[in-house]
Design an enzyme around this catalytic site. Structure first.
Site, PDB file in Angstrom:
ATOM      1  CG  ASP A 111      47.442  37.820   3.585  1.00 27.14           C
ATOM      2  OD1 ASP A 111      48.414  38.545   3.875  1.00 27.14           O
ATOM      3  OD2 ASP A 111      46.256  38.177   3.698  1.00 27.14           O
ATOM      4  CG  ASP A 199      46.567  32.941   7.024  1.00 25.83           C
ATOM      5  OD1 ASP A 199      46.160  31.778   6.890  1.00 25.83           O
ATOM      6  OD2 ASP A 199      45.799  33.927   7.060  1.00 25.83           O
ATOM      7  CG  HIS A 248      48.113  38.098   8.385  1.00 24.33           C
ATOM      8  ND1 HIS A 248      47.297  38.529   7.374  1.00 24.33           N
ATOM      9  CD2 HIS A 248      47.899  36.753   8.482  1.00 24.33           C
ATOM     10  CE1 HIS A 248      46.624  37.489   6.889  1.00 24.33           C
ATOM     11  NE2 HIS A 248      46.965  36.406   7.547  1.00 24.33           N
ATOM     12  CG  ASP A 250      52.517  41.724   7.266  1.00 24.98           C
ATOM     13  OD1 ASP A 250      51.459  41.563   7.889  1.00 24.98           O
ATOM     14  OD2 ASP A 250      52.618  41.525   6.041  1.00 24.98           O
ATOM     15  CB  CYS A 354      49.530  42.919   3.055  1.00 27.86           C
ATOM     16  SG  CYS A 354      49.520  43.289   4.799  1.00 27.86           S
TER      17      CYS A 354
HETATM   18  N1  GLY Z   1      47.081  42.328  11.989  1.00 27.78           N
HETATM   19  C1  GLY Z   1      46.989  43.396  11.112  1.00 27.78           C
HETATM   20  C2  GLY Z   1      46.582  44.652  11.767  1.00 27.78           C
HETATM   21  O1  GLY Z   1      47.114  45.162  12.726  1.00 27.78           O
HETATM   22  O2  GLY Z   1      45.637  45.197  11.350  1.00 27.78           O
END
Ligand code: GLY
Length: 362
Positions: A111, A199, A248, A250, A354
């Site tokens: 992150d 991030d 995020h 990923d 992560c």
């Molecule tokens: N963005 C991360 C998740 O799907 O939980």
């Protein structure tokens, strides 16, 4: 400077053979009090609503067992593993503009630190509770800088994160999920364009191309800043309208090897944005469904951590051990799949991708 200078930091993509990596730690992790960036992320029916404070000693120990075992497995495969230095997260922090009741932790280095070639870049971050998290990585980055004369240590401009950086009225309890999906489809996110915000986990590396998710934790100004900061790269902004909490990239979009990606089928990349991948011969497959119908207790992430895999070379991928559907899909695609027990670590900041950040890939 060493008499025998050598390259320590070098990583250009998400799949080349991994030789050196940082794996996070769960020590001292807290659930920070709510703040403008975090409120919109926590669904109204989440067990995290209204909860804050240090995570229990038992859950920290269980998470660390899995993190340590993962680190050991990587080491046994010849990959050098470094670990961050936790700071006291359970303390009030302040800048001249705001104060906040606690920090978060250092389980997800992905992150915070973005490795691009010989550079390690500290992201701006977009949560007040994560403003100082880079400090956990400074001892390692200092060592890399001292050992590697070609290494670049960069830090993106620290954001002010005043009220002007966030939209009012973006709280989960005042917006239905349907309204939220409409807002997200129109790229109406909680962060404003007051200042560059990103991030590091919103960025995927494809050699000279960086693919960056525009969402809750990264704004257009942050993507613009990355574009100016990496003038020799092509920076592509993407968004995934089906994700009501776009934080995020990923657990949404995962490159597995050159030419092959999996995409969360509930968060499809819009057709227009797929074109650049098709034009360059990339295949985008739907990721397998998660094996679980809910995340573990007190977890920020969704069940789609199933696709948050760590590729350690173009033929070998680490997948959470209970994610049987994802294991099977990757096995059928011809990967050597390493099952890694990791669900106890999920609540501390995510999955296998992560919890790591690259230092060196061949
Ligand atoms: N963005 C991360 C998740 O799907 O939980």
């Amino acid at each position: 400077m060493s008499n025998n200078p050598k390259t320590v930091v070098n990583s250009w993509n998400e799949w080349d053979p991994l030789k050196h990596v940082i794996v996070g730690r769960a020590d001292g992790c807290c659930i920070p009090p709510s703040e403008p960036a975090s409120d919109p992320k926590i669904p109204i029916d989440s067990d995290m609503r209204g909860v804050h404070g240090p995570r229990s000693v038992e859950t920290v120990a269980k998470a660390n067992l899995q993190l340590d075992a993962f680190a050991k497995l990587l080491e046994n495969r010849g990959i050098k593993v470094d670990r961050p230095t936790p700071i006291t997260f359970n303390q009030e922090i302040r800048t001249p503009d705001w104060q906040h009741g606690s920090m978060f932790g250092c389980m997800p280095p992905r992150d915070v630190i973005l490795t691009v070639g010989n550079e390690m870049l500290e992201a701006t971050m977009s949560y007040r509770s994560r403003w100082f998290e880079y400090l956990c990585y400074r001892p390692l980055i200092k060592t890399y800088f001292d050992q590697d004369p070609g290494m670049r240590h960069e830090s993106a401009p620290k954001p002010r994160l005043t009220g002007s950086s966030y939209k009012d009225n973006y709280l989960s309890d005042s917006i239905s999920i349907e309204e939220r999906l409409e807002m997200v489809a129109k790229k109406n996110f909680v962060t404003t364009e007051e200042e560059p915000l990103f991030d590091a986990a919103d960025v995927l590396r494809f050699g000279k191309d960086l693919v960056v998710q525009h969402g809750f934790t990264t704004n257009l100004k942050g993507i613009n800043w990355l574009n100016r900061h990496f003038p020799d790269h092509r920076v592509h902004s993407v968004n995934f309208p089906g994700d009501p909490y776009p934080i995020h990239i990923d657990a949404t979009f995962t490159p597995l090897r050159s030419g092959l990606l999996i995409n969360n089928p509930e968060r499809a990349l819009p057709e227009e944005q797929k074109k650049i991948f098709a034009k360059n011969g990339w295949e985008i497959l739907d990721a397998a469904r998660p094996a679980h119908n809910k995340p573990p207790p007190l977890c920020y992430s969704s069940v789609w951590l199933s696709m948050n895999v760590l590729v350690i070379d173009p033929k070998t991928v680490c997948v959470e051990a209970s994610e049987v559907n994802q294991l099977e899909q990757l096995d059928k695609l011809g990967f050597n799949v390493l099952p890694i027990p990791f669900r106890d670590a999920y609540p501390f900041g995510g999955g296998l991708h992560c919890s790591t950040t690259d230092v060196y890939r061949e």
